[in-house]
Design a protein around this motif. Structure first.
Motif, PDB file in Angstrom:
ATOM      1  N   ILE A 300      34.233  59.505  74.985  1.00  0.00           N
ATOM      2  CA  ILE A 300      34.827  59.994  73.730  1.00  0.00           C
ATOM      3  C   ILE A 300      35.400  58.818  72.932  1.00  0.00           C
ATOM      4  CG2 ILE A 300      36.665  61.444  72.736  1.00  0.00           C
ATOM      5  CD1 ILE A 300      36.231  63.404  74.992  1.00  0.00           C
ATOM      6  N   VAL A 301      36.027  57.898  73.648  1.00  0.00           N
ATOM      7  CA  VAL A 301      36.587  56.706  72.993  1.00  0.00           C
ATOM      8  C   VAL A 301      35.460  55.916  72.324  1.00  0.00           C
ATOM      9  CG1 VAL A 301      37.851  54.548  73.368  1.00  0.00           C
ATOM     10  CG2 VAL A 301      38.448  56.589  74.698  1.00  0.00           C
ATOM     11  N   ASP A 302      34.379  55.717  73.058  1.00  0.00           N
ATOM     12  CA  ASP A 302      33.239  54.972  72.512  1.00  0.00           C
ATOM     13  C   ASP A 302      32.661  55.672  71.278  1.00  0.00           C
ATOM     14  OD1 ASP A 302      33.653  53.210  74.503  1.00  0.00           O
ATOM     15  OD2 ASP A 302      31.714  53.460  75.491  1.00  0.00           O
ATOM     16  N   LYS A 303      32.587  56.987  71.354  1.00  0.00           N
ATOM     17  CA  LYS A 303      32.007  57.729  70.232  1.00  0.00           C
ATOM     18  C   LYS A 303      32.883  57.593  68.986  1.00  0.00           C
ATOM     19  CE  LYS A 303      29.723  61.974  68.870  1.00  0.00           C
ATOM     20  NZ  LYS A 303      29.717  61.557  67.501  1.00  0.00           N
ATOM     21  N   ILE A 304      34.181  57.684  69.196  1.00  0.00           N
ATOM     22  CA  ILE A 304      35.106  57.545  68.062  1.00  0.00           C
ATOM     23  C   ILE A 304      34.935  56.175  67.409  1.00  0.00           C
ATOM     24  CG2 ILE A 304      37.567  57.293  67.468  1.00  0.00           C
ATOM     25  CD1 ILE A 304      38.094  59.553  69.575  1.00  0.00           C
ATOM     26  N   LEU A 305      34.832  55.154  68.248  1.00  0.00           N
ATOM     27  CA  LEU A 305      34.699  53.795  67.724  1.00  0.00           C
ATOM     28  C   LEU A 305      33.345  53.585  67.039  1.00  0.00           C
ATOM     29  CD1 LEU A 305      36.124  51.080  67.496  1.00  0.00           C
ATOM     30  CD2 LEU A 305      35.195  50.454  69.729  1.00  0.00           C
ATOM     31  N   LYS A 306      32.300  54.130  67.629  1.00  0.00           N
ATOM     32  CA  LYS A 306      30.965  53.979  67.033  1.00  0.00           C
ATOM     33  C   LYS A 306      30.872  54.721  65.708  1.00  0.00           C
ATOM     34  CE  LYS A 306      28.118  53.489  71.138  1.00  0.00           C
ATOM     35  NZ  LYS A 306      27.310  54.317  72.025  1.00  0.00           N
ATOM     36  N   ASP A 307      31.354  55.953  65.697  1.00  0.00           N
ATOM     37  CA  ASP A 307      31.305  56.745  64.456  1.00  0.00           C
ATOM     38  C   ASP A 307      32.144  56.086  63.366  1.00  0.00           C
ATOM     39  OD1 ASP A 307      29.749  58.495  65.811  1.00  0.00           O
ATOM     40  OD2 ASP A 307      31.220  60.122  65.925  1.00  0.00           O
ATOM     41  N   GLY A 308      33.318  55.600  63.762  1.00  0.00           N
ATOM     42  CA  GLY A 308      34.203  54.950  62.800  1.00  0.00           C
ATOM     43  C   GLY A 308      33.539  53.716  62.218  1.00  0.00           C
ATOM     44  N   THR A 309      32.882  52.959  63.078  1.00  0.00           N
ATOM     45  CA  THR A 309      32.232  51.725  62.634  1.00  0.00           C
ATOM     46  C   THR A 309      31.087  52.039  61.668  1.00  0.00           C
ATOM     47  OG1 THR A 309      32.826  50.717  64.740  1.00  0.00           O
ATOM     48  CG2 THR A 309      31.152  49.596  63.438  1.00  0.00           C
ATOM     49  N   GLU A 310      30.359  53.092  61.990  1.00  0.00           N
ATOM     50  CA  GLU A 310      29.248  53.470  61.120  1.00  0.00           C
ATOM     51  C   GLU A 310      29.758  53.839  59.719  1.00  0.00           C
ATOM     52  OE1 GLU A 310      26.079  56.919  61.594  1.00  0.00           O
ATOM     53  OE2 GLU A 310      26.365  55.743  63.445  1.00  0.00           O
TER      54      GLU A 310
END
Ligand code: TRP
Length: 333
Positions: A300-310
């Motif tokens: 979930i942490v990774d997804k938040i960071l990836k989505d935010g970066t996108e």
């Protein structure tokens, strides 16, 4: 009406502590409702003085994201993103490097202080990358069109440098960039357990948001109190006591009470510390609980960071289009 955009961030070189909590994190949580908030995990900047220790930076990226989430930053409102995955920032940094002189960077008070503190890394001659990190920070902020940068006093010269670069760019290439403003956090620097003016990881005097109850207890027990006070009925001076200082941060009422009883010689330091431990743990309990959830769900942490970066990268690409057009390097557009 569109919300005003905020860009702020931290270097991932360690977990965040209560100095960050009172100095910036609480404010970030408050701002997320009224602003469009972007929170940068500045891994590229962290590498400028940790280039020989990449594990340290890599290891702390997720820690910083978890710290931000556990204090109440809501990924639906605030965007948390990773610097190294916005290559447009590196590109813009190169363009900006023409607009700033070496002498100006050497005069930047923040950079100057840091270079003096980092002689062990840089010796007599600082790297090009470190000297230039204010240029890259200017790119961090402006590539997203950041209008407000909430930070502490120590970051002010960096934002001033950003503003100068923006003015120079706009005067040469046309009005493309926004000139950001600093929003100084009300809380200044938080002192360490040992009474040092600064709470810091390298100083070993910090209380971390991720500390367990037991760790908090041990740390508070070591906090510096009035050295002139030996017995409970000695009249104490809370102004030189770190326990009183933290009481003031965590619970104003208990602070007043502790000061009164300390001055009158009615409350012992151990009793006072126990109350502080209780108050710190009360404040940190929900943070710890949230953190635990994220620690158990790294995906979930990774997804938040990836989505935010996108999401952040979309803005960066738009800015670069404008920048290249203004600089006449949009040959095939
Ligand atoms: N210099 C900041 C720090 O040391 C981190 C940072 C990098 C930053 N880029 C930024 C802060 C852009 C605000 C805006 O904590």
């Amino acid at each position: 009406m569109a919300k005003t955009r905020i860009v702020t961030g931290d270097r991932p070189t360690g977990k965040l502590h209560i100095g960050h909590y009172f100095g910036s994190l609480k404010n970030r949580v408050k701002l997320q409702d009224d602003y469009e908030e972007y929170i940068l995990v500045a891994d590229v900047q962290a590498l400028t003085d940790n280039f020989n220790n990449p594990e340290k930076v890599a290891k702390n990226v997720r820690e910083i994201v978890m710290d931000n989430l556990s204090v109440g930053l809501d990924p639906e409102k605030a965007t948390i993103y990773l610097q190294s995955m916005i290559p447009e920032t590196a590109e813009l940094t190169v363009f900006y490097s023409n607009l700033v002189t070496i002498a100006r960077l050497e005069r930047n008070p923040t950079v100057k202080t840091e270079i003096a503190q980092k002689r062990d890394i840089f010796g007599e001659s600082v790297t090009y990358g470190f000297l230039g990190y204010p240029v890259s920070q200017a790119a961090d902020i402006t590539v997203l069109g950041g209008e407000i940068v909430p930070t502490g006093e120590d970051q002010k010269p960096l934002i001033e440098q950003t503003r100068e670069i923006v003015r120079k760019f706009n005067s040469i290439y046309g009005e493309v960039l926004k000139e950001p403003q600093v929003l100084l956090s009300e809380n200044k620097r938080i002192k360490g357990l040992d009474g040092n003016e600064k709470m810091g990881k390298s100083l070993g005097n910090a209380i971390y948001l991720s500390d367990s109850e037991e760790e908090i207890r041990k740390k508070v027990m070591t906090a510096i109190t009035d050295p002139a006070r030996i017995k409970k009925d000695d009249l104490g001076n809370p102004d030189v006591c770190m326990v009183a200082y933290y009481h003031n941060l965590f619970n104003k009422e208990d602070y007043e009470q502790a000061c009164k009883e300390c001055r009158a010689g009615q409350r012992g330091c151990v009793e006072c510390k126990k109350k502080l431990i209780e108050n710190i743990n009360k404040e940190l309990a929900p943070i710890r609980e949230k953190r635990k959830y994220y620690e158990e769900h790294p995906e979930i942490v990774d997804k938040i960071l990836k989505d935010g970066t996108e999401k952040a990268r979309k803005l960066a690409k738009e800015t670069m289009k404008e920048v290249k057009k203004a600089m006449k390097i949009d040959y095939f557009e």
